[in-house]
Design a protein around this motif. Structure first.
Motif, PDB file in Angstrom:
ATOM      1  N   LYS A 255       0.838  -1.199   0.000  1.00 29.14           N
ATOM      2  CA  LYS A 255       0.000   0.000   0.000  1.00 29.14           C
ATOM      3  C   LYS A 255       0.874   1.250   0.000  1.00 29.14           C
ATOM      4  CE  LYS A 255      -4.050   2.119   0.439  1.00 29.14           C
ATOM      5  NZ  LYS A 255      -5.137   1.993  -0.541  1.00 29.14           N
ATOM      6  N   ILE A 256       1.902   1.238   0.850  1.00 24.81           N
ATOM      7  CA  ILE A 256       2.836   2.372   0.906  1.00 24.81           C
ATOM      8  C   ILE A 256       3.594   2.497  -0.408  1.00 24.81           C
ATOM      9  CG2 ILE A 256       4.919   3.245   2.030  1.00 24.81           C
ATOM     10  CD1 ILE A 256       3.914   1.961   4.633  1.00 24.81           C
ATOM     11  N   ALA A 257       4.074   1.356  -0.925  1.00 22.90           N
ATOM     12  CA  ALA A 257       4.877   1.366  -2.151  1.00 22.90           C
ATOM     13  C   ALA A 257       4.062   1.839  -3.351  1.00 22.90           C
ATOM     14  CB  ALA A 257       5.448  -0.024  -2.405  1.00 22.90           C
ATOM     15  N   CYS A 258       2.819   1.371  -3.470  1.00 18.13           N
ATOM     16  CA  CYS A 258       1.989   1.760  -4.615  1.00 18.13           C
ATOM     17  C   CYS A 258       1.545   3.214  -4.515  1.00 18.13           C
ATOM     18  CB  CYS A 258       0.788   0.831  -4.733  1.00 18.13           C
ATOM     19  SG  CYS A 258       1.224  -0.829  -5.296  1.00 18.13           S
ATOM     20  N   THR A 259       1.360   3.701  -3.300  1.00 22.77           N
ATOM     21  CA  THR A 259       1.057   5.122  -3.111  1.00 22.77           C
ATOM     22  C   THR A 259       2.230   5.970  -3.589  1.00 22.77           C
ATOM     23  OG1 THR A 259      -0.415   4.680  -1.240  1.00 22.77           O
ATOM     24  CG2 THR A 259       0.492   6.904  -1.418  1.00 22.77           C
ATOM     25  N   ALA A 260       3.454   5.533  -3.262  1.00 22.63           N
ATOM     26  CA  ALA A 260       4.641   6.241  -3.730  1.00 22.63           C
ATOM     27  C   ALA A 260       4.769   6.156  -5.250  1.00 22.63           C
ATOM     28  CB  ALA A 260       5.888   5.659  -3.061  1.00 22.63           C
ATOM     29  N   LEU A 261       4.453   4.993  -5.806  1.00 20.41           N
ATOM     30  CA  LEU A 261       4.507   4.816  -7.261  1.00 20.41           C
ATOM     31  C   LEU A 261       3.574   5.800  -7.961  1.00 20.41           C
ATOM     32  CD1 LEU A 261       5.383   3.201  -9.784  1.00 20.41           C
ATOM     33  CD2 LEU A 261       3.522   1.611  -9.299  1.00 20.41           C
ATOM     34  N   ASN A 262       2.338   5.886  -7.496  1.00 18.34           N
ATOM     35  CA  ASN A 262       1.389   6.812  -8.112  1.00 18.34           C
ATOM     36  C   ASN A 262       1.792   8.269  -7.899  1.00 18.34           C
ATOM     37  OD1 ASN A 262      -0.191   4.790  -9.153  1.00 18.34           O
ATOM     38  ND2 ASN A 262      -1.773   4.902  -7.585  1.00 18.34           N
ATOM     39  N   ARG A 263       2.418   8.543  -6.775  1.00 22.94           N
ATOM     40  CA  ARG A 263       2.904   9.910  -6.541  1.00 22.94           C
ATOM     41  C   ARG A 263       3.988  10.265  -7.557  1.00 22.94           C
ATOM     42  NH1 ARG A 263       5.217   9.492  -1.678  1.00 22.94           N
ATOM     43  NH2 ARG A 263       3.161   9.195  -0.776  1.00 22.94           N
ATOM     44  N   GLY A 264       4.830   9.289  -7.884  1.00 24.03           N
ATOM     45  CA  GLY A 264       5.858   9.529  -8.898  1.00 24.03           C
ATOM     46  C   GLY A 264       5.249   9.822 -10.256  1.00 24.03           C
ATOM     47  N   VAL A 265       4.194   9.096 -10.616  1.00 15.37           N
ATOM     48  CA  VAL A 265       3.502   9.367 -11.880  1.00 15.37           C
ATOM     49  C   VAL A 265       2.891  10.770 -11.843  1.00 15.37           C
ATOM     50  CG1 VAL A 265       1.633   8.654 -13.415  1.00 15.37           C
ATOM     51  CG2 VAL A 265       3.028   6.921 -12.274  1.00 15.37           C
ATOM     52  N   GLU A 266       2.277  11.120 -10.714  1.00 17.29           N
ATOM     53  CA  GLU A 266       1.665  12.442 -10.583  1.00 17.29           C
ATOM     54  C   GLU A 266       2.695  13.552 -10.773  1.00 17.29           C
ATOM     55  OE1 GLU A 266      -1.708  11.128  -7.243  1.00 17.29           O
ATOM     56  OE2 GLU A 266      -0.016  12.413  -6.700  1.00 17.29           O
ATOM     57  N   GLN A 267       3.886  13.373 -10.208  1.00 18.13           N
ATOM     58  CA  GLN A 267       4.928  14.396 -10.324  1.00 18.13           C
ATOM     59  C   GLN A 267       5.336  14.606 -11.778  1.00 18.13           C
ATOM     60  OE1 GLN A 267       7.989  13.010  -7.639  1.00 18.13           O
ATOM     61  NE2 GLN A 267       6.872  13.668  -5.815  1.00 18.13           N
ATOM     62  N   CYS A 268       5.355  13.529 -12.546  1.00 16.34           N
ATOM     63  CA  CYS A 268       5.628  13.649 -13.980  1.00 16.34           C
ATOM     64  C   CYS A 268       4.480  14.364 -14.686  1.00 16.34           C
ATOM     65  CB  CYS A 268       5.828  12.268 -14.601  1.00 16.34           C
ATOM     66  SG  CYS A 268       7.325  11.388 -14.085  1.00 16.34           S
ATOM     67  N   VAL A 269       3.261  13.929 -14.420  1.00 16.16           N
ATOM     68  CA  VAL A 269       2.091  14.474 -15.103  1.00 16.16           C
ATOM     69  C   VAL A 269       1.947  15.973 -14.841  1.00 16.16           C
ATOM     70  CG1 VAL A 269      -0.428  14.386 -15.253  1.00 16.16           C
ATOM     71  CG2 VAL A 269       0.891  12.264 -15.125  1.00 16.16           C
ATOM     72  N   GLU A 270       2.242  16.408 -13.626  1.00 18.36           N
ATOM     73  CA  GLU A 270       2.095  17.822 -13.297  1.00 18.36           C
ATOM     74  C   GLU A 270       3.008  18.706 -14.138  1.00 18.36           C
ATOM     75  OE1 GLU A 270      -0.169  19.116 -11.745  1.00 18.36           O
ATOM     76  OE2 GLU A 270      -0.928  17.785 -10.175  1.00 18.36           O
ATOM     77  N   ARG A 271       4.059  18.145 -14.713  1.00 16.12           N
ATOM     78  CA  ARG A 271       4.960  18.932 -15.561  1.00 16.12           C
ATOM     79  C   ARG A 271       4.416  19.108 -16.980  1.00 16.12           C
ATOM     80  NH1 ARG A 271      11.314  17.986 -14.097  1.00 16.12           N
ATOM     81  NH2 ARG A 271      11.122  18.021 -11.820  1.00 16.12           N
TER      82      ARG A 271
END
Length: 301
Positions: A255-271
């Motif tokens: 759960k923690i790892a997948c939350t971090a994974l999606n956060r990484g995708v979000e950081q890319c998308v926000e750019r």
């Protein structure tokens, strides 16, 4: 190569002769046409933008939807040009690399590198750029039309990554490559089958998320980086981004790892928000109502 596939290859070659600005203008027109036709892609994109940007008013969201559909159209026409023109010509379109030192440092460490490349910008160009730096393998699902694989081998040429099927033997290949200090690429936002993923927030809404990447990171100790090729305006070319992974992506708690994974995708998308492939059905689950049913985005579109 089958005759019909060879004709497709010749069409790609023809498209590659046009300037990128013209190719993108055609793609943007296709995207606007799709929006006016209230296509499935437009409806699904609208639903996703409702969920990911609930704070936007109607006019703001409609403007974002228009830009999203234009960028989606560009992604279709540009991949024809990228494939048709070949790797060397495509790499000549890279105008800037942001965070390239992170990739160089990760390669030099010898611990193995996992490149998480979301459905954002021009991922075919990113494949060329990564493969020009180091041999790599990518996890993929075979195309529905088997003959397309011959076309992909033809257009990717010498910079084609090793294609590893998303199945048991392929996953073992990824573990071996990382264990030997190699590089693998994975689409981190590829939706897994029900029962094979973990629900984690993606732009504030739970989405079924792959567990393979976090498991690879946890078991191999490989460095995880996020990367994408941003489409620059007016057909000026592309900017490569390399970002560090959020803390916790290799956590044993999925759960923690997948939350971090999606956060990484979000950081890319926000750019490059509008360049994300928002027409994917990212938020479906058998445990809740399907937001993509026929009338889900009808009012907005």
């Amino acid at each position: 190569m089958r005759p019909d596939i060879y004709l497709l290859y010749l069409l790609l070659r023809l498209v590659s002769l046009f300037p990128l600005r013209t190719v993108h203008a055609l793609g943007a027109w296709i995207g606007r046409r799709s929006l006016r036709a209230k296509s499935r892609s437009a409806r699904f994109s609208d639903v996703n933008l409702h969920l990911a940007r609930p704070e936007l008013g109607h006019a703001e969201r409609m403007e974002l939807l228009r830009r999203t559909m234009e960028e989606s159209g560009k992604s279709v026409t540009e991949v024809a040009a990228i494939w048709g023109g070949g790797a060397e010509k495509a790499l000549g379109l890279v105008r800037e690399v942001v965070g390239g030192e992170l990739f160089a440092e990760a390669l030099a460490s010898g611990k193995g590198v996992i490149v998480a490349a979301p459905h954002l910008g021009c991922w075919e160009l990113l494949n060329y750029w990564l493969s020009s730096k180091t041999p790599m393998a990518i996890l993929y699902r075979p195309p529905r039309i088997h003959a397309i694989e011959a076309l992909l081998r033809k257009v990717r040429g010498k910079l084609a990554p090793e294609q590893v099927r998303a199945e048991g033997a392929g996953v073992r290949t990824l573990f071996k490559r990382l264990g030997a200090g190699g590089t693998v690429g994975i689409l981190p936002d590829q939706k897994p089958r029900e029962g094979e993923g973990e629900f984690a927030p993606f732009f504030g809404v739970d989405a079924l998320t792959m567990v393979l990447l976090p498991r690879l990171a946890a078991r191999t100790g490989a460095t995880v980086l996020f990367s994408f090729a941003e489409r620059l305006p007016n057909g000026e070319g592309f900017r490569i981004h390399v970002l560090p992974a959020p803390e916790g992506i290799d956590n044993g708690d999925l759960k923690i790892a997948c939350t971090a994974l999606n956060r990484g995708v979000e950081q890319c998308v926000e750019r490059a928000f509008a360049q994300y492939q928002w027409h994917y059905k990212r938020y479906t689950s058998r445990h809740r109502a399907d937001p993509y049913k026929a009338n889900a985005g009808a009012k907005a579109c």
